[in-house]
Design a protein around this motif. Structure first.
Motif, PDB file in Angstrom:
ATOM      1  N   ILE A   1      34.522 129.833  39.601  1.00  0.00           N
ATOM      2  CA  ILE A   1      34.873 128.972  38.936  1.00  0.00           C
ATOM      3  C   ILE A   1      33.192 128.425  38.349  1.00  0.00           C
ATOM      4  O   ILE A   1      32.271 128.362  39.876  1.00  0.00           O
ATOM      5  N   PRO A   2      32.800 128.890  37.678  1.00  0.00           N
ATOM      6  CA  PRO A   2      31.608 127.784  37.066  1.00  0.00           C
ATOM      7  C   PRO A   2      31.379 126.614  36.863  1.00  0.00           C
ATOM      8  O   PRO A   2      32.211 125.651  36.797  1.00  0.00           O
ATOM      9  N   ARG A   3      30.122 126.786  37.916  1.00  0.00           N
ATOM     10  CA  ARG A   3      29.819 125.005  38.076  1.00  0.00           C
ATOM     11  C   ARG A   3      29.630 124.331  36.879  1.00  0.00           C
ATOM     12  O   ARG A   3      29.198 122.707  36.814  1.00  0.00           O
TER      13      ARG A   3
ATOM     14  N   ILE B   1      37.864 115.921  39.265  1.00  0.00           N
ATOM     15  CA  ILE B   1      36.939 117.377  38.859  1.00  0.00           C
ATOM     16  C   ILE B   1      37.859 118.300  39.734  1.00  0.00           C
ATOM     17  O   ILE B   1      38.672 119.335  39.224  1.00  0.00           O
ATOM     18  N   TYR B   2      38.116 117.529  41.250  1.00  0.00           N
ATOM     19  CA  TYR B   2      39.081 118.718  41.760  1.00  0.00           C
ATOM     20  C   TYR B   2      40.521 119.048  41.448  1.00  0.00           C
ATOM     21  O   TYR B   2      41.109 119.896  41.418  1.00  0.00           O
ATOM     22  N   ALA B   3      41.246 117.544  40.843  1.00  0.00           N
ATOM     23  CA  ALA B   3      42.156 117.790  40.580  1.00  0.00           C
ATOM     24  C   ALA B   3      42.766 118.252  39.363  1.00  0.00           C
ATOM     25  O   ALA B   3      43.308 118.739  39.355  1.00  0.00           O
TER      26      ALA B   3
ATOM     27  N   PRO C   1      44.022 123.221  39.295  1.00  0.00           N
ATOM     28  CA  PRO C   1      45.141 124.241  38.226  1.00  0.00           C
ATOM     29  C   PRO C   1      44.227 125.583  38.282  1.00  0.00           C
ATOM     30  O   PRO C   1      44.352 126.853  38.678  1.00  0.00           O
ATOM     31  N   LEU C   2      43.271 126.075  38.400  1.00  0.00           N
ATOM     32  CA  LEU C   2      42.016 127.573  38.140  1.00  0.00           C
ATOM     33  C   LEU C   2      42.495 128.290  39.400  1.00  0.00           C
ATOM     34  O   LEU C   2      42.141 129.197  39.446  1.00  0.00           O
TER      35      LEU C   2
ATOM     36  N   ILE D   1      46.157 130.109  45.526  1.00  0.00           N
ATOM     37  CA  ILE D   1      47.481 129.758  46.330  1.00  0.00           C
ATOM     38  C   ILE D   1      48.388 130.662  46.691  1.00  0.00           C
ATOM     39  O   ILE D   1      48.478 130.392  47.664  1.00  0.00           O
ATOM     40  N   ALA D   2      49.147 131.026  45.258  1.00  0.00           N
ATOM     41  CA  ALA D   2      49.868 131.718  45.676  1.00  0.00           C
ATOM     42  C   ALA D   2      49.785 133.167  46.410  1.00  0.00           C
ATOM     43  O   ALA D   2      50.545 133.374  47.346  1.00  0.00           O
ATOM     44  N   THR D   3      48.664 133.903  46.726  1.00  0.00           N
ATOM     45  CA  THR D   3      48.410 134.201  47.426  1.00  0.00           C
ATOM     46  C   THR D   3      48.179 133.947  48.723  1.00  0.00           C
ATOM     47  O   THR D   3      48.988 134.452  49.829  1.00  0.00           O
ATOM     48  N   VAL D   4      47.684 133.213  49.248  1.00  0.00           N
ATOM     49  CA  VAL D   4      47.643 131.906  50.780  1.00  0.00           C
ATOM     50  C   VAL D   4      49.137 131.547  50.828  1.00  0.00           C
ATOM     51  O   VAL D   4      49.369 131.962  51.733  1.00  0.00           O
TER      52      VAL D   4
END
Length: 286
Positions: free
Chosen positions: A175-177, A193-195, A200-201, A206-209
């Motif tokens: 994810i670009p800074r 920014i996090y939320a 969302p990106l 998240i699906a993998t974990v």
């Protein structure tokens, strides 16, 4: 005749032979993996007399005989086990995702002293055998008043492991800074920014974990058995283990309980396996 000539001459013969051996080994591996499942599946539809008198691979007389499944659900406590497992699974995964994504965000986006030491500490924790820390862990859980409650398993499962940290970090680095910088120019703080941008990106990660850790929690036996000994708090693994008492001689009922435990995991893996493979590699290749 030279060695090179022998190799060239044997090449056309070794090619088909090698391919045949490869497929034969794959078939043998599939048979070894599937045969026990087929045996358990067939036994789950048999009556007690039929189970004793027929072979393990003989088909049951009636495929509509669901008495064993009803017994497993009602008298075996499988329904309560599924309910407890679902509660623990959902809460623990939610906590793991929240803690893991925040940890990865802090490690990747913030420059602070000891950042490498923090990552190394996670790695070091995975190298310590879990059995060596069970006495201290049990004392902490008991001291917090969590023993023999669902929260004991939830808190222990909620601990973010290095695999989850690694997966989230790999995706975070893709994810670009510049997105963070643009949001900060618009007045957004780090939490926003996090939320609203980073989290969302991270949906593929998240699906993998969720899949990897969800299956691990679903199959876990030791922690629920040790920290939740009450029968009312039994999960599917401990509920199935308790079949050895009241249903010690009724293998057809035990087989039905095993089928009930296997089916959700099998269906989830068949439907979501591509997310496992894609999630593990895509973050490292973006």
């Amino acid at each position: 005749m030279s060695a090179a000539a022998l190799t060239r001459g044997a090449g056309p013969l070794l090619g088909p032979l090698g391919k045949a051996l490869k497929y034969a080994s794959l078939v043998a591996a599939c048979v070894v993996a599937i045969l026990p499942l087929v045996t358990v599946f067939l036994a789950s539809f048999k009556t007690q007399d039929e189970f004793r008198e027929t072979g393990p691979l003989d088909a049951p007389e009636s495929w509509t005989n669901l008495d064993n499944f009803v017994t497993a659900f009602t008298r075996g406590g499988m329904l309560q086990g599924f309910l407890n497992t679902t509660i623990i699974l959902v809460v623990a995964l939610a906590g793991t995702i929240l803690i893991g994504t925040m940890t990865a965000y802090a490690i990747d986006r913030f420059d602070f002293r000891g950042r490498g030491l923090v990552v190394g500490a996670f790695l070091l924790a995975t190298l310590v055998p879990a059995v060596t820390t069970q006495v201290a862990t049990f004392q902490i859980v008991s001291g917090l008043g969590l023993f023999n409650t669902r929260w004991a398993a939830i808190v222990l499962f909620m601990g973010t492991d290095i695999i989850s940290i690694y997966i989230f970090l790999q995706f975070m680095r893709s994810i670009p800074r510049s997105l963070d910088e643009a949001a900060m120019l618009d007045g957004a703080n780090r939490l926003t920014i996090y939320a609203r941008i980073v989290f969302p990106l991270l949906r593929p990660a998240i699906a993998t974990v969720v899949i990897i850790k969800g299956i691990a929690i679903y199959n876990e036996f030791y922690l629920p058995w040790l920290y939740m000994p009450s029968r009312d708090l039994g999960v599917i693994s401990t509920s199935l283990f308790r079949f050895k008492g009241p249903f010690g001689a009724q293998w057809e009922v035990i087989s039905a309980g095993a089928v009930l435990v296997i089916i959700p995991t099998l269906v989830a893996f068949l439907l979501l396996q591509r997310y496992i493979y894609n999630g593990l590699v895509s973050g490292a290749t973006k």
